[in-house]
Design an enzyme around this catalytic site. Structure first.
Site, PDB file in Angstrom:
ATOM      1  N   GLY A 186      63.558  16.731  33.115  1.00 48.53           N
ATOM      2  CA  GLY A 186      63.709  17.541  31.914  1.00 48.53           C
ATOM      3  C   GLY A 186      63.813  18.988  32.353  1.00 48.53           C
ATOM      4  O   GLY A 186      64.421  19.283  33.379  1.00 48.53           O
ATOM      5  N   SER A 230      64.403  14.257  39.156  1.00 46.44           N
ATOM      6  CA  SER A 230      64.964  15.535  38.729  1.00 46.44           C
ATOM      7  C   SER A 230      63.896  16.637  38.752  1.00 46.44           C
ATOM      8  O   SER A 230      63.474  17.058  39.810  1.00 46.44           O
ATOM      9  CB  SER A 230      65.597  15.375  37.342  1.00 46.44           C
ATOM     10  OG  SER A 230      66.319  16.504  36.962  1.00 46.44           O
ATOM     11  N   ALA A 231      63.434  17.108  37.589  1.00 44.29           N
ATOM     12  CA  ALA A 231      62.408  18.152  37.551  1.00 44.29           C
ATOM     13  C   ALA A 231      61.132  17.698  38.255  1.00 44.29           C
ATOM     14  O   ALA A 231      60.438  18.501  38.878  1.00 44.29           O
ATOM     15  CB  ALA A 231      62.099  18.546  36.104  1.00 44.29           C
ATOM     16  N   HIS A 233      70.513  16.755  41.594  1.00 47.36           N
ATOM     17  CA  HIS A 233      71.808  16.800  40.895  1.00 47.36           C
ATOM     18  C   HIS A 233      72.809  17.692  41.639  1.00 47.36           C
ATOM     19  O   HIS A 233      73.635  18.358  41.012  1.00 47.36           O
ATOM     20  CB  HIS A 233      71.654  17.328  39.469  1.00 47.36           C
ATOM     21  CG  HIS A 233      70.652  16.609  38.629  1.00 47.36           C
ATOM     22  ND1 HIS A 233      70.859  15.348  38.114  1.00 47.36           N
ATOM     23  CD2 HIS A 233      69.422  16.998  38.196  1.00 47.36           C
ATOM     24  CE1 HIS A 233      69.803  14.982  37.403  1.00 47.36           C
ATOM     25  NE2 HIS A 233      68.917  15.951  37.438  1.00 47.36           N
ATOM     26  N   GLU A 254      73.776  12.892  42.908  1.00 46.76           N
ATOM     27  CA  GLU A 254      73.407  11.859  41.945  1.00 46.76           C
ATOM     28  C   GLU A 254      73.326  10.493  42.632  1.00 46.76           C
ATOM     29  O   GLU A 254      74.158  10.150  43.470  1.00 46.76           O
ATOM     30  CB  GLU A 254      74.434  11.790  40.822  1.00 46.76           C
ATOM     31  CG  GLU A 254      74.566  13.076  40.020  1.00 46.76           C
ATOM     32  CD  GLU A 254      73.378  13.318  39.106  1.00 46.76           C
ATOM     33  OE1 GLU A 254      73.490  13.009  37.913  1.00 46.76           O
ATOM     34  OE2 GLU A 254      72.353  13.836  39.597  1.00 46.76           O
TER      35      GLU A 254
END
Length: 244
Positions: A85, A117-118, A154, A189
Site C-alpha cells: 500500500g 511491496s511497501a 515494482h 514484478e
C-alpha cells in the site's frame, strides 16, 4: 533471520498472492496463525479479510495487528506479514504504535517475516527507495533494518516508446546513490527475495532484478542468484556525492 520479501502481491493473470503461493507455503510451514499488519491501506478490516482468504487455503489463520494492542500481539506472533500500500502511511503507523522496535526485535530473534511491496520497503534500513507519494509524514525514514541494503519494489525498466519525459526509475535510483553509499536492488514484478539466516537468494520469474551501486554499472541478476554478499553491506546514508 527468515525473510520473504515480495516485489508485488498481485501478478497479471493471478489472484492475490497466488503467483508466490509455493514460496509463501514454504516460508510459513508450521505456522498456525499469522499476524497481519494492514496499516499501508485505510481499510484495515477489509485488507485483513483479503489476506485471511488466501491464507485459509494454506491452513493458516490470520489476525490483524489492529484488533488488539499491536506490540502485545507482535510479541506473541508466530509469523508476521506486512502488506503493501502506501509506505509512508505504513511507516508512520509502525513508529506511532511502537511496532517498529517490537517487530525488529522479534524478526531478528527468528520469527518469520513476510513483506510485499511497501512491506518489503519496511525491511530496508530506510524508506528512501520507495515509489510512493508522501501522503503523510512519518517521524523519520528509519525502517526495520532487516537487510543492510535498499530495495526498490515494482522496478520498471525504461520504455523507449513512451512519451513520458520525467526520470526513469533507474535515473531516480542513481540520484539516491549520489547521496547515499548503499546498494539498491530493483525487484521487478513477480520476483522476491528469500533470506535464511546469512543466505539471500533471488527467486521468482525470469525478469529478475537489477542491482545498482555507486560508481559501478548496473548488474542484472536472474532467479536462483545467490545475493548473500549484500548482507555484508556497510550502508552509509547522506554521505554526499564526493565520498569514496
Amino acid at each position: 533471520m527468515k525473510l520473504l520479501l515480495l516485489s508485488n502481491s498481485t501478478a497479471p493473470g493471478h489472484a492475490y498472492l497466488e503467483h508466490a503461493r509455493e514460496a509463501i507455503a514454504r516460508h510459513l510451514h508450521g505456522v498456525e496463525e499469522l499476524l497481519f499488519v494492514p496499516y499501508a491501506l485505510a481499510d484495515h478490516d477489509g485488507y485483513t479479510a483479503k489476506v485471511a482468504a488466501f491464507m485459509a487455503d494454506l491452513g493458516i489463520g490470520v489476525r490483524g495487528v489492529h484488533t488488539g494492542d499491536p506490540c502485545e500481539l507482535a510479541a506473541g506472533a508466530q509469523a508476521v506479514f506486512v502488506g503493501g500500500g502506501n509506505s509512508f502511511r505504513l511507516l508512520r503507523a509502525l513508529h506511532t504504535t511502537g511496532l517498529l522496535g517490537t517487530l525488529r526485535e522479534r524478526v531478528r530473534a527468528g520469527v518469520p517475516y513476510m513483506g510485499s511491496s511497501a512491506g518489503t520497503n519496511m525491511a530496508c534500513p530506510t524508506l528512501r527507495t520507495t515509489n510512493d507519494m508522501p501522503i503523510v509524514q512519518p517521524p523519520s525514514f528509519e525502517a526495520l533494518d532487516l537487510v543492510p541494503f535498499q530495495i526498490n519494489p515494482h522496478y520498471l525498466d525504461p520504455a523507449p516508446e513512451s512519451s513520458h519525459m520525467g526520470e526513469t526509475r533507474e535515473e531516480r535510483l542513481e540520484q539516491f546513490l549520489e547521496e547515499n553509499a548503499v546498494p539498491v536492488l530493483g525487484l521487478r514484478e513477480g520476483t522476491w527475495l528469500v533470506r535464511e539466516d546469512e543466505r539471500l537468494e533471488l527467486s521468482g520469474v525470469a525478469a529478475g532484478a537489477r542491482l545498482l551501486r555507486r560508481g559501478a554499472a548496473p548488474v542484472e541478476h536472474g532467479p536462483g542468484t545467490d545475493l548473500s554478499e549484500l548482507l555484508a553491506t556497510q550502508a552509509r546514508f547522506d554521505v554526499g556525492p564526493d565520498a569514496a
